[in-house]
Design a protein around this motif. Structure first.
Motif, PDB file in Angstrom:
ATOM      1  N   PRO A  98      48.290  30.462  42.338  1.00 53.32           N
ATOM      2  CA  PRO A  98      47.438  31.265  41.532  1.00 53.32           C
ATOM      3  C   PRO A  98      46.551  32.322  42.290  1.00 53.32           C
ATOM      4  CG  PRO A  98      47.146  29.010  40.816  1.00 53.32           C
ATOM      5  CD  PRO A  98      48.158  29.006  42.098  1.00 53.32           C
ATOM      6  N   VAL A  99      45.918  31.784  43.653  1.00 48.80           N
ATOM      7  CA  VAL A  99      45.442  32.729  44.411  1.00 48.80           C
ATOM      8  C   VAL A  99      46.214  33.789  44.812  1.00 48.80           C
ATOM      9  CG1 VAL A  99      44.134  32.826  46.529  1.00 48.80           C
ATOM     10  CG2 VAL A  99      43.750  31.127  45.262  1.00 48.80           C
ATOM     11  N   GLY A 100      47.559  33.658  45.260  1.00 47.18           N
ATOM     12  CA  GLY A 100      48.398  34.740  45.804  1.00 47.18           C
ATOM     13  C   GLY A 100      48.396  35.625  44.677  1.00 47.18           C
ATOM     14  N   LEU A 101      48.730  35.099  43.316  1.00 48.94           N
ATOM     15  CA  LEU A 101      49.140  36.086  42.210  1.00 48.94           C
ATOM     16  C   LEU A 101      47.941  36.752  41.904  1.00 48.94           C
ATOM     17  CD1 LEU A 101      51.555  33.726  40.255  1.00 48.94           C
ATOM     18  CD2 LEU A 101      52.070  35.708  41.184  1.00 48.94           C
ATOM     19  N   PHE A 102      46.877  36.197  41.917  1.00 48.17           N
ATOM     20  CA  PHE A 102      45.606  36.999  41.541  1.00 48.17           C
ATOM     21  C   PHE A 102      45.375  38.192  42.452  1.00 48.17           C
ATOM     22  CE2 PHE A 102      40.910  37.606  42.460  1.00 48.17           C
ATOM     23  CZ  PHE A 102      40.585  38.008  41.254  1.00 48.17           C
ATOM     24  N   LEU A 103      45.740  37.924  43.729  1.00 46.40           N
ATOM     25  CA  LEU A 103      45.628  39.192  44.846  1.00 46.40           C
ATOM     26  C   LEU A 103      46.792  40.129  44.460  1.00 46.40           C
ATOM     27  CD1 LEU A 103      44.983  37.036  48.147  1.00 46.40           C
ATOM     28  CD2 LEU A 103      43.349  38.255  46.802  1.00 46.40           C
ATOM     29  N   LEU A 104      47.857  39.664  44.134  1.00 48.79           N
ATOM     30  CA  LEU A 104      48.888  40.542  43.992  1.00 48.79           C
ATOM     31  C   LEU A 104      48.601  41.420  42.611  1.00 48.79           C
ATOM     32  CD1 LEU A 104      52.362  38.881  44.590  1.00 48.79           C
ATOM     33  CD2 LEU A 104      51.454  40.760  45.587  1.00 48.79           C
ATOM     34  N   SER A 105      48.025  40.837  41.580  1.00 49.11           N
ATOM     35  CA  SER A 105      47.381  41.673  40.586  1.00 49.11           C
ATOM     36  C   SER A 105      46.452  42.564  40.767  1.00 49.11           C
ATOM     37  CB  SER A 105      46.963  40.520  39.508  1.00 49.11           C
ATOM     38  OG  SER A 105      47.611  39.565  39.109  1.00 49.11           O
TER      39      SER A 105
END
Length: 296
Positions: free
Chosen positions: A199-206
């Protein structure tokens, strides 16, 4: 040291060097280190354990992002360092300015399309993970909705001040990338690893996708206003002079470089960890069930 772990360490080191090069205003070196980071991360994903569907989907996403990074590096190296003579006359000067500006917009659109395809592959990897039914999935869904609301409010002025068909016809790849990454973020909580790397990685990608949309929309907005000036506006063409940044630290550029690289790395590692956790847990349950049958 095992090869996959060594590739992961090399990937982290290359990512740090990429952010450091951007910090000291060295974009070419930053792009080169960023490409190395993605390629070593791709090798780590391919050589690691995990569900095959997850690994191949994540690897495809990283590969597409590496292609985008390579193309951006090629475009940067193509840029001429010498400034030629500007044609005389307002019409000629306007044409000489708007042409390269439009070419830059087209290149940014192509890069945004690659980002959208890479994000779609990463989202497919997230969907390939089994759902664990965790309540914290609600937290990522709420976070994604809040991020989507902020993204919508921040983009509203562009939709109001400019013709909607022309704007959407230009920025749709970046808009698609932002929506896909936020959708993957919303689903990641139910499939997250124990350390919440996914989730942290996808938040940064968002955040990176939203920034790519903002940059493309801003670039198109400036071009549109130059190409379609108001009747009562006074347009004066001139030559922009940039100040040297060799002795200054480019903190914003370093942050813009670090966020997508960190997002890709964390999302990839988190997806593999989540896949391995499910596989190990399933194997443990099967062994335990087999032991109980033997005792009976």
């Amino acid at each position: 040291m095992r090869l996959p772990f060594g590739l992961l360490v090399a990937s982290v080191a290359a990512g740090l060097l990429s952010a450091g090069a951007a910090l000291v205003a060295s974009p070419a070196a930053s792009m080169q280190f960023g490409l190395v980071m993605l390629l070593t991360l791709l090798g780590y994903v391919l050589l690691s354990r995990g569900e095959r569907r997850v690994r191949w989907a994540v690897a495809a996403g990283i590969g597409l992002l590496a292609v985008v990074a390579a193309v951006r590096l090629h475009w940067h190296q193509e840029q001429s360092v010498d400034v030629g003579w500007v044609a005389y006359g307002p019409a000629a000067a306007e044409t000489s300015i708007l042409g390269p500006w439009r070419d830059s917009i087209d290149r940014q659109r192509l890069a945004a399309l690659g980002l959208a395809l890479g994000a779609a592959c990463l989202a497919a990897g997230v969907l390939a993970l089994p759902s664990r039914g965790r309540r914290r999935g609600v937290a990522t869904a709420v976070l994604a909705l809040l991020l989507l609301a902020w993204f919508g409010l921040d983009s509203t002025p562009e939709f109001v001040d400019h013709p909607l068909p022309d704007l959407l016809g230009t920025v749709w790849p970046a808009l698609l990338a932002a929506l896909v990454t936020m959708g993957a973020l919303a689903l990641s909580g139910w499939r997250a690893d124990r350390r919440w790397l996914l989730p942290v990685g996808l938040f940064l990608l968002s955040l990176a996708a939203a920034d790519a949309y903002s940059n493309l929309a801003g670039l198109w907005s400036g071009w549109w206003e130059m190409a379609n000036p108001d009747r009562d506006a006074f347009l004066q063409l001139g030559m922009a002079v940039s100040r040297s940044t060799e002795d200054t630290l480019q903190v914003s550029s370093a942050v813009e470089t670090a966020i997508p690289l960190a997002g890709v790395g964390l999302a990839a590692v988190g997806a593999l960890r989540s896949s391995r956790e499910v596989t190990d847990r399933t194997g443990f349950l099967l062994m335990e069930d087999d032991g109980n049958k033997r005792e009976e």
